[in-house]
Design a protein around this motif. Sequence first.
Motif, PDB file in Angstrom:
ATOM      1  N   LEU A  75      32.159  21.074  89.001  1.00  0.00           N
ATOM      2  CA  LEU A  75      31.919  20.337  87.755  1.00  0.00           C
ATOM      3  C   LEU A  75      32.712  19.029  87.800  1.00  0.00           C
ATOM      4  CD1 LEU A  75      30.786  20.399  84.824  1.00  0.00           C
ATOM      5  CD2 LEU A  75      32.860  21.599  84.152  1.00  0.00           C
ATOM      6  N   SER A  76      31.971  17.893  87.678  1.00  0.00           N
ATOM      7  CA  SER A  76      32.681  16.609  87.752  1.00  0.00           C
ATOM      8  C   SER A  76      32.833  15.988  86.373  1.00  0.00           C
ATOM      9  CB  SER A  76      31.898  15.647  88.637  1.00  0.00           C
ATOM     10  OG  SER A  76      30.705  15.248  87.974  1.00  0.00           O
ATOM     11  N   ASP A 129      24.880  15.091  85.187  1.00  0.00           N
ATOM     12  CA  ASP A 129      24.099  16.104  85.891  1.00  0.00           C
ATOM     13  C   ASP A 129      24.867  17.414  86.072  1.00  0.00           C
ATOM     14  OD1 ASP A 129      22.288  14.067  85.992  1.00  0.00           O
ATOM     15  OD2 ASP A 129      22.768  13.490  88.039  1.00  0.00           O
ATOM     16  N   SER A 130      26.098  17.334  86.568  1.00  0.00           N
ATOM     17  CA  SER A 130      26.817  18.600  86.786  1.00  0.00           C
ATOM     18  C   SER A 130      27.136  19.257  85.444  1.00  0.00           C
ATOM     19  CB  SER A 130      28.073  18.401  87.629  1.00  0.00           C
ATOM     20  OG  SER A 130      29.102  17.770  86.902  1.00  0.00           O
ATOM     21  N   SER A 131      27.329  18.451  84.390  1.00  0.00           N
ATOM     22  CA  SER A 131      27.603  19.036  83.073  1.00  0.00           C
ATOM     23  C   SER A 131      26.400  19.812  82.554  1.00  0.00           C
ATOM     24  CB  SER A 131      27.942  17.935  82.059  1.00  0.00           C
ATOM     25  OG  SER A 131      29.123  17.286  82.429  1.00  0.00           O
ATOM     26  N   VAL A 132      25.207  19.223  82.741  1.00  0.00           N
ATOM     27  CA  VAL A 132      24.012  19.913  82.242  1.00  0.00           C
ATOM     28  C   VAL A 132      23.717  21.152  83.092  1.00  0.00           C
ATOM     29  CG1 VAL A 132      21.542  19.690  81.733  1.00  0.00           C
ATOM     30  CG2 VAL A 132      23.109  17.814  81.174  1.00  0.00           C
ATOM     31  N   CYS A 158      33.022  27.470  87.252  1.00  0.00           N
ATOM     32  CA  CYS A 158      33.041  26.056  87.634  1.00  0.00           C
ATOM     33  C   CYS A 158      34.423  25.711  88.171  1.00  0.00           C
ATOM     34  CB  CYS A 158      32.773  25.160  86.434  1.00  0.00           C
ATOM     35  SG  CYS A 158      31.178  25.467  85.691  1.00  0.00           S
ATOM     36  N   ILE A 159      34.423  24.842  89.176  1.00  0.00           N
ATOM     37  CA  ILE A 159      35.704  24.314  89.648  1.00  0.00           C
ATOM     38  C   ILE A 159      35.720  22.824  89.340  1.00  0.00           C
ATOM     39  CG2 ILE A 159      37.130  23.829  91.679  1.00  0.00           C
ATOM     40  CD1 ILE A 159      36.133  26.409  92.902  1.00  0.00           C
ATOM     41  N   ILE A 176      36.764  17.475  79.559  1.00  0.00           N
ATOM     42  CA  ILE A 176      35.942  18.462  80.266  1.00  0.00           C
ATOM     43  C   ILE A 176      36.386  19.878  79.889  1.00  0.00           C
ATOM     44  CG2 ILE A 176      35.468  19.438  82.565  1.00  0.00           C
ATOM     45  CD1 ILE A 176      35.485  16.543  83.612  1.00  0.00           C
ATOM     46  N   MET A 177      37.701  20.113  79.904  1.00  0.00           N
ATOM     47  CA  MET A 177      38.190  21.452  79.586  1.00  0.00           C
ATOM     48  C   MET A 177      37.863  21.827  78.136  1.00  0.00           C
ATOM     49  SD  MET A 177      39.141  22.416  82.434  1.00  0.00           S
ATOM     50  CE  MET A 177      39.789  24.054  82.115  1.00  0.00           C
TER      51      MET A 177
END
Length: 524
Positions: free
Chosen positions: A233-234, A238-241, A256-257, A272-273
Motif C-alpha cells: 500500500l503506497s 490505485d493501491s488505496s482502491v 497491507c504493507i 494512510i494509517m
Amino acid sequence: MTDIQADKVLILDFGSQYTQLIARCIRELGTYCEIHPCDTSAEMIKAFQPKGIVLSGGPESVTANDSFYEVEPVFDQGVPVLGICYGMHAMAKQMGGEVKVSGLREFGYAQVRMESDSELLDGISDSRMQNGACVLDVWMSHGDQVVRLPDGFRVIGSTSSSPIAAIANEQKRLFGLQFHPEVTHTKQGRSILKRFVHSICGCDTSWTTTNVIREYSERIKLQVGSDKVLLALSGGVDSSVVAALLHEAVGDQLTCIFVDTGLMRLNEGDIIMQTFDRHLGVKVIRVNAEQQFFSALKGVQDPEKKRIMIGNLFIKTFEREAAKLRDVKWLAQGTIYPDVIESAGAATGKAHLIKSHHNVAGLPKNMTLKLIEPLKELFKDEVRRIGLELGLPSEIVSRHPFPGPGLGVRILGSVNKKLADLLRHADDIFISELKQNSLYDQVSQAFAVLLPVKSVGVMGDGRRYENVIALRAVETTDFMTASWARLPYEFLDHVSRRIINEVSGISRVTYDISGKPPATIEWE
Ligand code: XMP
C-alpha cells in the motif's frame, strides 16, 4: 445475478490519441467495452461476442497502401459498426468506396449539416440552418476524405469542405463519422455514442459503480477462496482502491504493507494509517524504513541511480516484511486498464505514443506468490468512483499522482532528511493553499521542488543565503504532454511569502513555466 459484461462493445484501435476517450465515454454511458489492437484476429473478435464495434481514428492514411490494415471481417457479421475518422476511411475503402488525400485539411471546429434522416443522428443537433436543416458543432482532425461511397451507403452529414462527413448503410448497420464524437468539443458527441451503443447496438446499462463493486467482490472471492492476500500500500489512488476493494471482498484475509521511505509528503504515513487501519479496519503493517533509505541515498546525485536505489530498497524492505507473514498465496497489484492497453500497444508496436512506465519498484521478481490485479479492466475515473463508494475520503481518491521515488526525485541531487523535511513543509503550504483556493482540482499535478543551489535573500536587517524552492503546477490529460498552469499572480505571491516566512532554510521561491515537452513534469 446479471452479467455486467454480457452486453459489450469492442473498440479496434488504429492508434488514435483519443481511443481511450471513446472507451471512457461508452463506459460512462453504462456499457462495458474493451480496446483491442486493430489487427485483432477474426476468431478473437468472434470469441469476444461484441454487440457493437467501433473503429477508432488513427494517425495513418488509408491512401498509403503499406500502412492500411484490412480490418478482419467485421462488416458482415450483423453487428453494428461505427467508424470514426480513420475508422470511417477504412470502412469505406474496404467496402469498395474511395478515399483521397484532401486538398482542404480540416483541423478543429466545424459544422456538420445533416443531409438526410438517419438512425444515428436523428433528433440530435446543436442548431438549425435557415432552410431548417439540423446542424452539429463538431471537432475534426483529418487530411483524407471519402470521395466515393461504397454500394449501399448514403451521405447523412456534410461540411463545407467535406461533402461526405457522415455515412450510413442502415441495412448492414454500418455507420461512419469523419468527426470525433469522443472529444468534448463535439457538443453532441456523447448523445451520438449513446445512440449507437444503446439504440443501435441494443446494449444495456448495467456497468455502474455499484454493480462493478458487487461483481468484482464476487470474482475476487472466487479467485482467492480462503487464501491470504498481500498488498504493497503506497497511499496512491490505485493501491488505496485495491486495498478497499479487497477488504470489501475478503476482509481480514488481506494484509497491507506500507513502507514509509521518509520520502513521502507531510503526514502521509499517518493519513494512510488513519484511513485504512483505524477507519476502514484494514490490516496495515507500517514499516518505518526512513533511516535505511536516507543512508542508502547518501551522496547519490544521479536521478536514475536514485530511482534504482529507491526501487531496489523498497523491494528488499517489502520482501523482508512479507517473509514474516505466514501462508500468503496472493500478491495484489494496482494495475489499471491504461497500463494494460499501453503494454499491449507496446507489444504489437501499433501504438504511436507509449508512456514509459516508472513504477515504484515493479514487482518483487522472485516471489512465489500468484498475482491478483482487480483493477486491470478499469480506467482511473472508474477506480476513483469505486474508491469513493467504498468509503475512501476524497483526499485520497482525488489526489494528484505522486511518483514512486517520492521526494527522492524532487530534491535535486543529494537527498537527506533535513532537506526532505524542508521540502515537505514547503510542498504542504503550496498544496493546502491550492485546496483552500479551490485550485487543486483545476490542475492535474502540483508540487514543490528543492533546488540544490543557494541564493541570497534579506529578512529584517539580516542577510540570508539559503535554498531555493521551485513550484510546479501542470494541466494535462495524459501526462505525456502538459502545459504549466496559469495560476493567479496573487495566489503565487501569497504562497511564496508563506514559504519564505514559514520554512526556515528557504530564501527564494520560483514558479516553473516550462511545458512538456520539452521539459518533463518532474525535475529529475
Ligand atoms: P515526467 O516527469 O516523466 O512525469 O513528465 C510524468 C508523470 O509520471 C510521474 N513520474 C513517476 N511516477 N515513478 C513513478 O511512479 C517515477 O519514477 C516517476 N517519474 C515521473 C510524474 O509524477 C508524472 O505524473
